[in-house]
Design an enzyme around this catalytic site. Structure first.
Site, PDB file in Angstrom:
ATOM      1  N   TRP A  74      14.909  11.609  16.613  1.00 27.10           N
ATOM      2  CA  TRP A  74      14.442  11.634  15.335  1.00 27.10           C
ATOM      3  C   TRP A  74      14.580  13.176  14.748  1.00 27.10           C
ATOM      4  O   TRP A  74      14.577  13.425  13.456  1.00 27.10           O
ATOM      5  CB  TRP A  74      12.957  11.333  15.268  1.00 27.10           C
ATOM      6  CG  TRP A  74      12.781   9.822  15.057  1.00 27.10           C
ATOM      7  CD1 TRP A  74      12.518   8.784  16.001  1.00 27.10           C
ATOM      8  CD2 TRP A  74      12.839   9.117  14.016  1.00 27.10           C
ATOM      9  NE1 TRP A  74      12.400   7.576  15.226  1.00 27.10           N
ATOM     10  CE2 TRP A  74      12.714   7.636  13.993  1.00 27.10           C
ATOM     11  CE3 TRP A  74      12.981   9.515  12.591  1.00 27.10           C
ATOM     12  CZ2 TRP A  74      12.697   6.763  12.984  1.00 27.10           C
ATOM     13  CZ3 TRP A  74      13.282   8.455  11.562  1.00 27.10           C
ATOM     14  CH2 TRP A  74      13.219   7.020  11.802  1.00 27.10           C
TER      15      TRP A  74
ATOM     16  N   TRP B  37       2.542  12.855  -1.912  1.00 28.53           N
ATOM     17  CA  TRP B  37       2.607  12.911  -0.580  1.00 28.53           C
ATOM     18  C   TRP B  37       2.793  14.715  -0.315  1.00 28.53           C
ATOM     19  O   TRP B  37       2.675  15.029   0.569  1.00 28.53           O
ATOM     20  CB  TRP B  37       3.845  11.955  -0.058  1.00 28.53           C
ATOM     21  CG  TRP B  37       4.976  12.239  -0.734  1.00 28.53           C
ATOM     22  CD1 TRP B  37       5.500  11.541  -2.057  1.00 28.53           C
ATOM     23  CD2 TRP B  37       6.228  13.512  -0.598  1.00 28.53           C
ATOM     24  NE1 TRP B  37       6.716  12.056  -2.438  1.00 28.53           N
ATOM     25  CE2 TRP B  37       7.039  13.134  -1.629  1.00 28.53           C
ATOM     26  CE3 TRP B  37       6.467  14.381   0.312  1.00 28.53           C
ATOM     27  CZ2 TRP B  37       8.274  13.753  -1.877  1.00 28.53           C
ATOM     28  CZ3 TRP B  37       7.555  14.973   0.265  1.00 28.53           C
ATOM     29  CH2 TRP B  37       8.439  14.867  -0.854  1.00 28.53           C
TER      30      TRP B  37
END
Length: 470
Positions: free
Chosen positions: A277, A359
């Protein structure tokens, strides 16, 4: 005698350092090392004071390690990246440098700086290396020679490549001269906050030992323990990876030495996924530089009508939302500079999809606090939760903070550690303390929930739906 200069940036180690090894390959060259602090640039990038202290500790450790090899570290401080270019040019001229070695940084500003540098140092041979990744950006592509947009096929392609050939680790350089003594203590003009050395290795030797211990014992149990914040089930090596105190190749080789079936889905495979990731997000920012410029990958999400509520934002930042698992997580972040990964998802989801706050406000607050703050990983994580990024959670997926707490901190052990005001609340009520308190006629020194989750969920779904249709 030619002079080789190694410019250290986010690679503060002597083991498996590609640029350092390349600079030392010639036995006839004089090797110098360089680090240039840029406090104003760090301020623009919201570097956390704990990360600055962690950097200073490892910078001094690097100076000592290089000194034992007979390699002097030149240290300087300038304001920003543009000034760095000028300073490197001056140092190259001053020391008659013929070759400059450095490891690539993939963020947009850093790549721009390196392009300017190569133009400014035309007589000097500049050699850059893909050192902070297992596989270089551009080497893991789709059949159409495009960057993967979805993680799982990217992961599968990476594992296929790793099974074919593992990237090598290079040894620390041999001693090149007399040991250097009387080393100055290095520091810089940037706010610093002490970090807990029992949680985060303060030198390269300790980091390597921490990696060995984790891979030997905890990596096999990582899949079953990683989601429970009351348990010490994660590696906490992210801070070392961010500053390059460890390389991902060291992590890979150590993992496979202790857990040889990790590449085949056996013990250790889930921790390997986390390394991939990290790789995914680093590769992405090289192909989509807008990710470094506060832009969402999914463009329609820029149409979401975010709430501008400073009271709610501050309540989230300070751990005063009335949702225990969210508040405990935020207090852990504020107190230690680190947050458990499951809690990063829960707290981010709460800010974006319960409070409907942009965000980017959360991304910036995290990076201003995290000892392991890394633009690619932090941006990738926030965009995943906010449903704005690559292979992100579906926009209609909204965590219920109460049930998340019940699932991952069932007995409230983590919550009580960080919310002592709830110490006397019964376990069965710890995730919804005010319902219990009202029934018992008890007054808690703890805020009531600042939103109703069910109502907030409806409002968020409507806001995203409106943005999609805008």
């Amino acid at each position: 005698m030619p002079s080789h200069l190694v410019w250290f940036r986010a690679d503060l180690r002597v083991h498996d350092n590609t640029a350092l090894a390349a600079a030392c390959r010639s036995q006839h060259a004089r090797v110098l090392a360089l680090f240039i602090a840029t406090p104003e640039q760090w301020q623009q990038h919201d570097m956390a004071p704990r990360q600055a202290a962690f950097l200073r500790s490892h910078l001094n450790d690097l100076q000592r390690s290089l000194a034992e090899k007979g390699i002097p570290l030149i240290y300087d401080e300038v304001s920003d990246f543009t000034s760095q270019v000028n300073k490197v040019r001056q140092i190259c001229e001053q020391h008659g440098v013929s070759h400059l070695f450095y490891n690539y940084q993939y963020e947009f500003n850093e790549r721009q700086r390196d392009r300017q540098l190569e133009q400014a140092l035309e007589p000097v041979v500049c050699q850059g290396f893909d050192d902070s990744v297992m596989l270089a950006p551009g080497t893991v592509m789709t059949g159409n020679h495009e960057m993967y947009k979805v993680f799982t096929p990217f992961k599968n392609a990476v594992i296929k490549r790793l099974k074919e050939v593992l990237p090598e680790c290079v040894a620390a350089p041999a001693v090149r001269g007399e040991v250097l003594t009387d080393l100055p203590e290095l520091t810089f003009h940037y706010p610093q906050q002490a970090f807990d050395e029992t949680l985060f290795p303060a030198n390269e030797k300790a980091a390597i030992a921490h990696l060995r211990q984790f891979c030997k014992q905890a990596a096999a149990d990582y899949e079953s323990l990683r989601d429970f914040p009351a348990i010490d089930g994660t590696s906490r090596l992210s801070a070392c990876l961010t500053l390059g105190v460890l390389s991902p190749r060291q992590c890979l080789h150590r993992l496979l030495a202790e857990q040889p079936r990790a590449l085949d889905g056996g013990a250790g495979a889930v921790w390997l996924n986390e390394l991939i990731w990290r790789e995914f997000y680093r590769h992405l920012i090289t192909y989509h530089p807008d990710l470094c410029k506060h832009r969402p990958f999914i463009r329609w999400t820029d149409n979401v009508k975010w709430q501008s509520n400073d009271v709610h934002l501050e309540a989230w930042q300070t751990g005063q939302t009335g949702f225990p698992v969210v508040d405990a997580a935020m207090r852990q972040l504020n107190d230690t500079g680190w947050m458990h990964n499951r809690l990063r998802m829960i707290t981010a989801s709460f800010l974006v999809k319960d409070l409907l706050i942009d965000w980017r406000a959360g991304e910036r607050y995290f990076i201003s606090q995290l000892i392991d703050g890394d633009l690619a990983a932090n941006n990738g994580g926030w965009q995943w939760v906010a449903s704005t990024g690559n292979d992100a959670a579906p926009w209609f997926r909204i965590f219920n903070p109460t049930t998340q707490g019940e699932k991952f901190d069932a007995d409230g052990v983590f919550i009580r550690r960080w919310l002592p005001e709830l110490m006397d609340v019964p376990t069965k009520a710890i995730h919804d303390p005010w319902t219990w308190a009202d029934k018992q006629g008890v007054t808690l020194d703890y805020p009531r929930p600042i939103v109703d989750h069910k109502q907030a969920r409806v409002a968020t779904l409507a806001a995203y739906e409106a943005a999609r249709n805008a």
